[in-house]
Enzyme design. Structure first.
Site, PDB file in Angstrom:
ATOM      1  N   ASP A 332       0.791  -1.261   0.013  1.00 60.08           N
ATOM      2  CA  ASP A 332      -0.010  -0.099  -0.183  1.00 60.08           C
ATOM      3  C   ASP A 332       0.866   1.126   0.174  1.00 60.08           C
ATOM      4  O   ASP A 332       2.011   1.064   0.293  1.00 60.08           O
ATOM      5  CB  ASP A 332      -0.699   0.226   1.403  1.00 60.08           C
ATOM      6  N   ASP A 637      -5.399  -3.285   4.337  1.00 61.49           N
ATOM      7  CA  ASP A 637      -5.943  -2.845   5.569  1.00 61.49           C
ATOM      8  C   ASP A 637      -7.437  -2.969   5.605  1.00 61.49           C
ATOM      9  O   ASP A 637      -8.127  -3.136   6.585  1.00 61.49           O
ATOM     10  CB  ASP A 637      -5.356  -1.493   6.083  1.00 61.49           C
ATOM     11  N   ASP A 641      -9.397  -5.780   1.017  1.00 59.95           N
ATOM     12  CA  ASP A 641      -8.214  -6.357   0.873  1.00 59.95           C
ATOM     13  C   ASP A 641      -8.162  -7.827   1.305  1.00 59.95           C
ATOM     14  O   ASP A 641      -7.228  -8.678   0.858  1.00 59.95           O
ATOM     15  CB  ASP A 641      -7.320  -5.679   1.975  1.00 59.95           C
TER      16      ASP A 641
HETATM   17  P1  ADP Z   1      -4.605   4.259  -0.706  1.00 59.27           P
HETATM   18  O1  ADP Z   1      -4.403   3.275  -1.616  1.00 59.27           O
HETATM   19  O2  ADP Z   1      -3.465   5.447  -0.741  1.00 59.27           O
HETATM   20  O3  ADP Z   1      -4.840   3.987   0.662  1.00 59.27           O
HETATM   21  P2  ADP Z   1      -7.294   4.992  -0.730  1.00 59.27           P
HETATM   22  O4  ADP Z   1      -7.906   3.743  -1.137  1.00 59.27           O
HETATM   23  O5  ADP Z   1      -7.305   5.122   0.705  1.00 59.27           O
HETATM   24  O6  ADP Z   1      -5.917   5.195  -1.275  1.00 59.27           O
HETATM   25  O7  ADP Z   1      -8.045   6.072  -1.210  1.00 59.27           O
HETATM   26  C1  ADP Z   1      -8.396   6.490  -2.459  1.00 59.27           C
HETATM   27  C2  ADP Z   1      -9.160   7.676  -2.957  1.00 59.27           C
HETATM   28  O8  ADP Z   1     -10.058   7.961  -2.491  1.00 59.27           O
HETATM   29  C3  ADP Z   1      -8.179   8.778  -2.417  1.00 59.27           C
HETATM   30  O9  ADP Z   1      -7.189   9.203  -3.473  1.00 59.27           O
HETATM   31  C4  ADP Z   1      -9.088   9.983  -2.397  1.00 59.27           C
HETATM   32  O10 ADP Z   1      -9.305  10.266  -3.599  1.00 59.27           O
HETATM   33  C5  ADP Z   1     -10.452   9.079  -1.733  1.00 59.27           C
HETATM   34  N1  ADP Z   1     -10.550   9.219  -0.568  1.00 59.27           N
HETATM   35  C6  ADP Z   1      -9.698   8.580   0.555  1.00 59.27           C
HETATM   36  N2  ADP Z   1     -10.203   8.787   1.689  1.00 59.27           N
HETATM   37  C7  ADP Z   1     -11.355   9.576   1.520  1.00 59.27           C
HETATM   38  C8  ADP Z   1     -12.195  10.127   2.593  1.00 59.27           C
HETATM   39  N3  ADP Z   1     -12.311   9.915   3.917  1.00 59.27           N
HETATM   40  N4  ADP Z   1     -13.353  10.866   2.114  1.00 59.27           N
HETATM   41  C9  ADP Z   1     -13.395  11.108   0.699  1.00 59.27           C
HETATM   42  N5  ADP Z   1     -12.507  10.773  -0.237  1.00 59.27           N
HETATM   43  C10 ADP Z   1     -11.444   9.844   0.326  1.00 59.27           C
HETATM   44 MG    MG Z   2      -6.275   3.617   2.239  1.00 57.40          MG
END
Ligand code: ADP
Ligand code: MG
Length: 897
Positions: A332, A637, A641
């Protein structure tokens, strides 16, 4: 306290109010006082510990061993032929050996179960109106519990509120389809699988949010009732141990056949039956590496403990062994390669206004400045747009950030916490700004949907505010293609500079009815408000860890849901990606389609950074890599996943991750840190090396004894060691020595080699060569000494045996040092890397020398003190095994370069 009919009420038949009333609870939860009284009354919310393997059981398993049976038979035989002393000695040996073995195994078990205890489940509950996180064990009937996707349901709950909640109840019902939940009472008598308004302990939340009332805890839960019937089975032994047990058994069989042949030969030489019997017993004890399984268990336990110190908790012992084979780590980004201390840095409104935000981390310390420098007063005209974006950021937000005394407490999603932090930095705060709005419902953030939202009302007007990935948000907005393009490229530019960018939008809705799920395509015609940029700094250690992986022949992949430009920026900084290589996005993967096709595999192999990837795609990538022959460690996490973690050769769950991920992960990285994963790999390789070292020592010394005996018989000499002496040598001195190698700390070179092939056997070429060579050297020297003493001196037979035995003890003690490395000279491995080894060697040598001076032992072992000259002779003879093996290593290493 109301009289609670906790265990007879059919909770699913009650409506939510009456359920609350029966349990004397309310929307504010229980009082602390009441809760602790109930805890007293109903007990802790836990199932009985998986019976930690009892000491008695371990001792029993140590004794229940063919070798012990042989020894007991030998003891009885000794008594029968009137050698009671020998019988006492055999008994003593059995006792010492069992004690050492049992102690080690018990320790290993205990530390394993201690590690399990670290993995306690937490629950979010409300007490006296305050939401807080407590150990799930502290829950009592009447408590209010909040659930979100990824949670494990901590107790049996009557659901009070649901929002798109779907639960996996397969543990209870065996039904793998997830179940949609509601809160209405179900009047008819219904079985567990159909009680849609209940959430039972042991189920997991697949998506959505829910609030529930605890109606049963611990053994009174449905799963608790089952648990009483089905006591959990023993933990499976790791395959390495199983293989070695089998190896030991096979050797035992061969030895038995050989013993019969030898017995016949000895009989022809005219030996009496009694002596033959003891001799055969002794030989069997020499040749069977009986200490192997216990020593390996110790080696793995030592590794598990070391990993725990480096923040890696191993849930399945198997992974200790397999970690060393890992060829790819698919990691990640957020939290693993970065610190996941999101901080808002910039606000860029769609009307062109821009703001800088100062401060770091999860707190409200800092300021919001209008771009060249001035603070914007709240309520002033040109702050209206700022107010709106802040409003959305706070209403469509599930986190908590509060200042208590001097510390800032936070809970929930990192991005959400960061947004709350930003709010505190606004002059005058957000209280008056938010006061007119009442939240009607939330669209919770799920990583597949990449946005979150909230419906809220002020006077007669109802709004929907959303925040999330810029592409997703733009799709909800009323914008021309041209405008969309412009905003996209603006966001791209910010992402390229390393910012994590969220888009914000808001719109008025005509009417609102509460729904369980609000589909994406129903959201449209919103007004785009602007962008907020976050910084999530790299983890300092991550860069070194990436380098370490490169040196170790392990490829590092980043798989993230984030924007490709942000991902690329971070990958470049980490040295994880070359400038020329492009980022592969989820869209590109989807366009190829067939995940089994060559084109797909090529695409996956062409990059080290995957962005905007969905959890399903993550699984597909892992799948393709494994099919390609890679041995993959995958981090994760979220709930989503879990399939990828399960499919991976080594599933690595994040310490901060969901209960579900932790449950399927083979190991858990407590601090989420990428470098801890690499530390785990390193310890895994060390552990495997140590296992090999132990095997090397045990098998080569056993072989040496056999060589010595066979040569003596062929030469027509009497037996060089008596049965009791062999027992002593194998079960006492060697029994102490072999454990020492389990504590070796690793060699640096181990992390500079390519990963070991998972199919590669322990007895590879170098190991076999070393085994045979050292076995022959020790065997020949001991035999030569015996031959010399018998034929060329007039030393009496038992005095000669005394010296041969001493020589064997010395040679084994010296040989341990050979076993410390396969390639490297033992003089290049500092002693401080394993003080225990010195201690164990001294103990083994000391106990023998002591016995040479204690009358009782002298009598039994037929040993006695020897002169200085004899000592010098013995020590002189003990050294060549060191020289020969040093030479061997020299030749091997010079051949390789
Ligand atoms: P990563 O693989 O870096 O953990 P995530 O899957 O957590 O990425 O997040 C993917 C996308 O979702 C982020 O780039 C963001 O645009 C959006 N995102 C993440 N967290 C939030 C949130 N709490 N509220 C709204 N959008 C979110
Ligand atoms: Mg994430």
């Amino acid at each position: 306290m109301p009289k609670i009919e906790v265990f007879s009420t059919k909770w699913y038949q009650e409506d939510t109010e009456s359920a609350l009333a029966i349990l004397g609870s309310g929307i504010n939860g229980l009082g602390e006082e009441e809760a602790s009284q109930r805890l007293e009354k109903y007990g802790k919310n836990k199932l009985p510990d998986r019976t930690v393997i009892s000491l008695r059981k371990i001792i029993w398993s140590q004794l229940f061993n063919p070798l012990i049976f042989i020894l007991i038979a030998a003891g009885i035989a000794s008594v029968l032929i009137g050698e009671a002393k020998d019988a006492i000695f055999i008994l003593l040996v059995i006792l010492i050996n069992t004690a050492i073995g049992a102690y080690q195994e018990y320790n290993a078990e205990k530390s394993a179960s201690n590690l399990q205890k670290l993995l306690k489940i937490k629950a979010r509950t409300k007490r006296e109106g305050i939401t807080k996180e407590i150990d799930a064990e502290e829950l009592v009937p009447g408590d209010i519990v909040f659930l979100e996707s990824g949670n494990k349901v901590p107790a049996d709950l009557r659901l009070l509120e649901t929002a798109g909640s779907e639960l996996d109840e397969s543990l209870l019902t065996g039904e793998s389809q997830s179940v949609k939940k509601h809160t209405d009472a179900i009047p008819k008598v219904t079985e567990v699988p159909d009680r849609k308004n209940m959430a039972y302990a042991g189920a997991t939340v697949i998506s959505g949010r829910a609030t529930g009332l605890v109606v049963a805890t611990g053994l009174e839960t449905e799963v608790g009732k089952i648990a009483l019937n089905v006591q959990e089975g023993e933990s499976a032994k790791p395959p390495l141990i199983l293989r070695m047990e089998k190896f030991t058994r096979n050797i035992a069989n061969i030895v038995i056949v050989l013993s019969v042949v030898l017995a016949i030969m000895l009989r022809f030489q005219g030996m009496d039956f009694g002596s033959i019997f003891f001799f055969v017993v002794a030989l069997a004890v020499s040749a069977i590496p009986e200490g192997l399984p216990v020593s390996l268990t110790v080696a793995l336990a030592v590794a598990t403990r070391r990993m725990a110190k480096r923040n890696v908790i191993v849930r399945k012992l198997t992974s200790v062994e397999s970690l060393g084979s890992c060829t790819v780590i698919a990691s990640d980004k957020t939290g693993t390669l970065t610190v996941n201390q999101q901080t808002v840095k910039k606000i860029q409104l769609s009307n062109g206004q821009a703001f800088d935000v100062t401060g770091e981390g999860y707190n409200g310390d800092g300021e919001i400045h209008s771009n060249p420098g001035t603070s914007i007063p709240i309520g002033s005209n040109d702050s209206e747009n700022l107010d709106r974006i802040i409003r959305v950021s706070h209403l469509a937000n599930e986190a908590v950030l509060k200042k208590s005394e001097n510390t800032w407490d936070h809970h929930g999603d990192a991005m959400d916490v960061a947004l709350l932090g930003m709010g505190y930095k606004l002059k005058g705060g957000t209280t008056s700004l938010l006061a007119p709005f009442k939240v009607l419902d939330m669209i919770p953030y799920e990583s597949e949907r990449k946005f979150s939202g909230a419906f809220y009302q002020t006077e007669k007007k109802i709004f929907l505010g959303v925040k999330g990935a810029v592409e997703t948000i733009l799709d909800f907005c009323h914008l021309s293609d041209q405008e969309k393009e412009k905003l996209t490229s603006e966001a791209n530019q910010l992402a390229l500079n390393g910012y994590r960018v969220l888009g914000f939008a808001e719109g008025q809705v005509d009417s609102f009815t509460k729904k369980e799920y609000y589909p994406d395509n129903a959201i449209q015609s919103l007004e785009f408000l602007g962008l907020i940029c976050f910084i999530d700094p790299l983890r300092g250690e991550a860069k070194d860890a990436v380098q370490k992986c490169k040196a170790a022949g392990i490829e590092v992949l980043m798989i993230t849901g984030d924007h490709p430009a942000t991902a690329s920026n971070i990958a470049l900084e980490l040295g994880l990606k070359e400038k020329t290589r492009k980022v592969v996005t989820g869209k590109m993967l989807a366009e190829v389609g067939d995940t089994k096709s060559d084109a797909y595999v090529d695409l996956v192999s062409s990059t080290s950074v995957f962005a905007r990837v969905s959890p399903t795609q993550k699984l597909e990538i892992v799948d393709a890599l494994i099919n390609k022959g890679e041995f993959v460690a995958v981090t994760g996490d979220g709930v989503n996943d879990a399939p990828a973690l399960r499919r991976a050769n080594i599933g690595v769950a994040m310490g901060s991750g969901t209960d579900v991920a932790k449950e399927v992960g083979a190991m858990i990285v407590v601090d989420d840190n990428f470098s801890s994963i690499v530390a785990g790999v390193e310890e895994g390789r060390f552990a495997y090396d140590n296992v090999r070292k132990v095997i090397y020592l045990l098998v080569s010394t056993g072989a040496a004894e056999v060589v010595m005996f066979i040569l003596s018989i062929l030469a027509g000499l009497p037996l060089p060691l008596l049965a009791v002496q062999l027992l002593w040598l194998n079960l006492v001195t060697n029994g102490i020595q072999d454990k020492a190698l389990a504590f070796e700390s690793g060699e640096k070179e181990t992390m500079q080699k390519r990963p070991r092939k998972p199919s590669e056997g322990i007895f590879n070429r170098i190991m076999s060569e070393q085994l045979i060579l050292s076995g022959l050297v020790i065997g020949f020297i001991a035999f030569g000494f015996w031959l010399y003493l018998q034929n060329y001196t007039d030393i009496e037979e038992n005095s000669a045996r005394n010296m041969v035995l001493l020589l064997m003890v010395c040679m084994q003690n010296i040989h341990i040092f050979n076993c410390r490395s396969e390639y490297k000279s033992t003089f290049k491995i500092p002693i401080y890397k394993n003080y225990l080894l010195v201690l164990f060697v001294l103990a083994a040598q000391g106990i023998h020398i002591l016995s040479m001076h204690i009358p009782f032992m002298q009598d039994i072992l037929r040993i006695q003190p020897i002169s200085i000259q004899e000592w010098l002779l013995v020590l002189g003879l003990a050294l060549p095994v060191l020289l020969v093996m040093e030479l061997f290593k020299l030749v091997k290493t010079s051949n390789r370069t």
